[in-house]
Design an enzyme around this catalytic site. Structure first.
Site, PDB file in Angstrom:
ATOM      1  N   LEU A   1     -28.690   3.918   7.015  1.00 46.60           N
ATOM      2  CA  LEU A   1     -29.736   2.894   7.544  1.00 46.60           C
ATOM      3  C   LEU A   1     -28.528   2.000   8.439  1.00 46.60           C
ATOM      4  CD1 LEU A   1     -31.760   0.397   7.522  1.00 46.60           C
ATOM      5  CD2 LEU A   1     -30.576  -0.482   5.481  1.00 46.60           C
TER       6      LEU A   1
ATOM      7  N   HIS B   1     -28.756 -20.553   0.300  1.00 48.60           N
ATOM      8  CA  HIS B   1     -28.161 -19.803   0.819  1.00 48.60           C
ATOM      9  C   HIS B   1     -27.566 -18.720   0.022  1.00 48.60           C
ATOM     10  CE1 HIS B   1     -29.015 -21.919   4.333  1.00 48.60           C
ATOM     11  NE2 HIS B   1     -28.045 -22.680   4.249  1.00 48.60           N
TER      12      HIS B   1
ATOM     13  N   ASP C   1     -35.786 -17.221   6.511  1.00 44.45           N
ATOM     14  CA  ASP C   1     -35.960 -18.774   6.578  1.00 44.45           C
ATOM     15  C   ASP C   1     -36.519 -19.270   5.385  1.00 44.45           C
ATOM     16  OD1 ASP C   1     -35.724 -21.192   7.836  1.00 44.45           O
ATOM     17  OD2 ASP C   1     -37.456 -20.887   9.026  1.00 44.45           O
TER      18      ASP C   1
HETATM   19  C1  IPE Z   1     -33.692 -19.522  12.400  1.00 41.48           C
HETATM   20  O1  IPE Z   1     -33.971 -20.501  11.285  1.00 41.48           O
HETATM   21  C2  IPE Z   1     -32.224 -19.130  12.532  1.00 41.48           C
HETATM   22  C3  IPE Z   1     -32.021 -18.200  11.138  1.00 41.48           C
HETATM   23  C4  IPE Z   1     -32.756 -17.963  10.171  1.00 41.48           C
HETATM   24  C5  IPE Z   1     -30.752 -17.778  11.119  1.00 41.48           C
HETATM   25  P1  IPE Z   1     -33.787 -22.119  11.665  1.00 41.48           P
HETATM   26  O2  IPE Z   1     -34.217 -22.588  10.088  1.00 41.48           O
HETATM   27  O3  IPE Z   1     -32.708 -22.312  12.223  1.00 41.48           O
HETATM   28  O4  IPE Z   1     -34.895 -22.485  12.767  1.00 41.48           O
HETATM   29  P2  IPE Z   1     -35.832 -23.551  13.078  1.00 41.48           P
HETATM   30  O5  IPE Z   1     -34.865 -24.627  13.596  1.00 41.48           O
HETATM   31  O6  IPE Z   1     -36.533 -23.942  12.116  1.00 41.48           O
HETATM   32  O7  IPE Z   1     -36.556 -23.216  14.355  1.00 41.48           O
HETATM   33  C1  IPE Z   2     -32.651 -20.124   6.672  1.00 37.55           C
HETATM   34  O1  IPE Z   2     -32.702 -21.046   5.682  1.00 37.55           O
HETATM   35  C2  IPE Z   2     -31.039 -19.831   6.623  1.00 37.55           C
HETATM   36  C3  IPE Z   2     -30.320 -20.212   7.832  1.00 37.55           C
HETATM   37  C4  IPE Z   2     -30.787 -20.543   8.923  1.00 37.55           C
HETATM   38  C5  IPE Z   2     -28.845 -20.032   7.946  1.00 37.55           C
HETATM   39  P1  IPE Z   2     -32.710 -22.603   6.331  1.00 37.55           P
HETATM   40  O2  IPE Z   2     -31.473 -23.057   5.953  1.00 37.55           O
HETATM   41  O3  IPE Z   2     -33.164 -23.070   7.662  1.00 37.55           O
HETATM   42  O4  IPE Z   2     -33.633 -23.275   5.166  1.00 37.55           O
HETATM   43  P2  IPE Z   2     -34.839 -24.218   5.533  1.00 37.55           P
HETATM   44  O5  IPE Z   2     -35.798 -23.933   6.735  1.00 37.55           O
HETATM   45  O6  IPE Z   2     -34.235 -25.480   6.014  1.00 37.55           O
HETATM   46  O7  IPE Z   2     -35.775 -24.573   4.374  1.00 37.55           O
HETATM   47 MG    MG Z   3     -34.830 -22.884   8.572  1.00 40.61          MG
END
Ligand code: IPE
Ligand code: IPE
Ligand code: MG
Length: 257
Positions: free
Chosen positions: A134, A40, A23
């Site tokens: 792995l 990403h 995240d």
């Molecule tokens: C969780 O992250 C999903 C992934 C890492 C794929 P999100 O960014 O979607 O989660 P929330 O919305 O902050 O809970």
């Molecule tokens: C995690 O990073 C990747 C996915 C959920 C696909 P985010 O895109 O949720 O990044 P933040 O949380 O908005 O910074």
């Molecule tokens: Mg996120």
């Protein structure tokens, strides 16, 4: 004897399976004045580092949360970019994963993905299926509530058809009907970016996982952070509802009560 302050065995708790909620990509990009997709893209390198970290610690299973069933709520441009990145990275990484002995598997509702993404997934799974160093499990269009709903439907169907008796359903039956049935439960669950929640990830499987939360945003995640998470995990006192660390007790290192 076995608290986080110190005295423990050289290896500490055994570690078979690490799961990561990757995240913070969007915040990492925005902090640099870039579009979220740039975060990403940078996150792919962190995936490579996590794989290296897992191998260095001889972890057998690494599960990465790549896209949740709730992530469809994002802007269409971000979703399209993410899907393209996922398909491209999967194809691009296969030769290296093969060379490293990594078996690639995907869990989630793959039926909702485009044909291009599904084809790249199927090819990657096929080409790496003989590897056993792995197992890298990518959770894609995954969520626990989706998974548990599917499991419930399947068990109800079997009960209706008489192939299973409701009274015979055990925790083991449930486990065998989850998409994670082939894998052990995660020992260690890491979440980056300073969020303290599971966001619908492995709710059943994480019942006794040790959690490690870090402020590090996913594009900055590296082997050193993986090492820190593992070091913290090794020292945890895993009791599983008992009274002392079962692993150390087995090793004869707990003093008699
Ligand atoms: C969780 O992250 C999903 C992934 C890492 C794929 P999100 O960014 O979607 O989660 P929330 O919305 O902050 O809970
Ligand atoms: C995690 O990073 C990747 C996915 C959920 C696909 P985010 O895109 O949720 O990044 P933040 O949380 O908005 O910074
Ligand atoms: Mg996120």
């Amino acid at each position: 004897m076995n608290n986080e302050a110190g005295n423990t065995t050289a290896q500490g708790n055994p570690l078979k399976h690490v799961a990561i909620i990757m995240d913070g990509n969007g915040r990492w990009a925005r902090a640099r004045g870039e579009a979220r997709l740039y975060g990403h893209m940078q996150g792919v390198e962190s995936v490579r580092r996590a794989i290296r970290g897992a191998m260095a610690h001889r972890v057998e299973y690494l599960t990465l949360y790549a896209f949740s069933t709730e992530n469809w709520r994002r802007p269409q441009t971000e979703i399209d970019g993410l899907m393209e990145l996922l398909a491209d990275s999967t194809v691009r990484e296969v030769p290296e994963l093969k060379a490293q002995g990594v078996r690639l598997q995907f869990i989630g509702d793959l039926s909702a993905l485009s044909a291009t993404v599904r084809e790249s997934i199927a090819a990657a799974e096929r080409e790496t299926r003989e590897n056993n160093r792995l197992t890298l499990i990518i959770a894609l269009n995954y969520s626990s509530r989706w998974e548990i709903t599917c499991m419930t439907r399947e068990l109800a169907r079997k009960a209706v058809h008489g192939t299973i008796s409701p009274d015979e359903i055990t925790a083991g039956t449930v486990e065998n009907h989850l998409v994670t049935a082939p894998y052990p439960d995660p020992d260690l669950l890491i979440r980056t970016s300073g969020e303290y929640r599971l966001s619908n990830f492995l709710l059943w499987q994480a019942a006794y996982s040790e959690f490690y939360f870090t402020e590090v945003l996913w594009p900055d995640f590296d082997e050193a952070e993986f090492d820190r998470a593992v070091a913290a995990y090794r020292l945890r006192d895993r009791r599983f509802g008992g009274v002392k660390n079962l692993y150390r007790e087995k090793a004869g290192e707990c003093p008699p009560e």
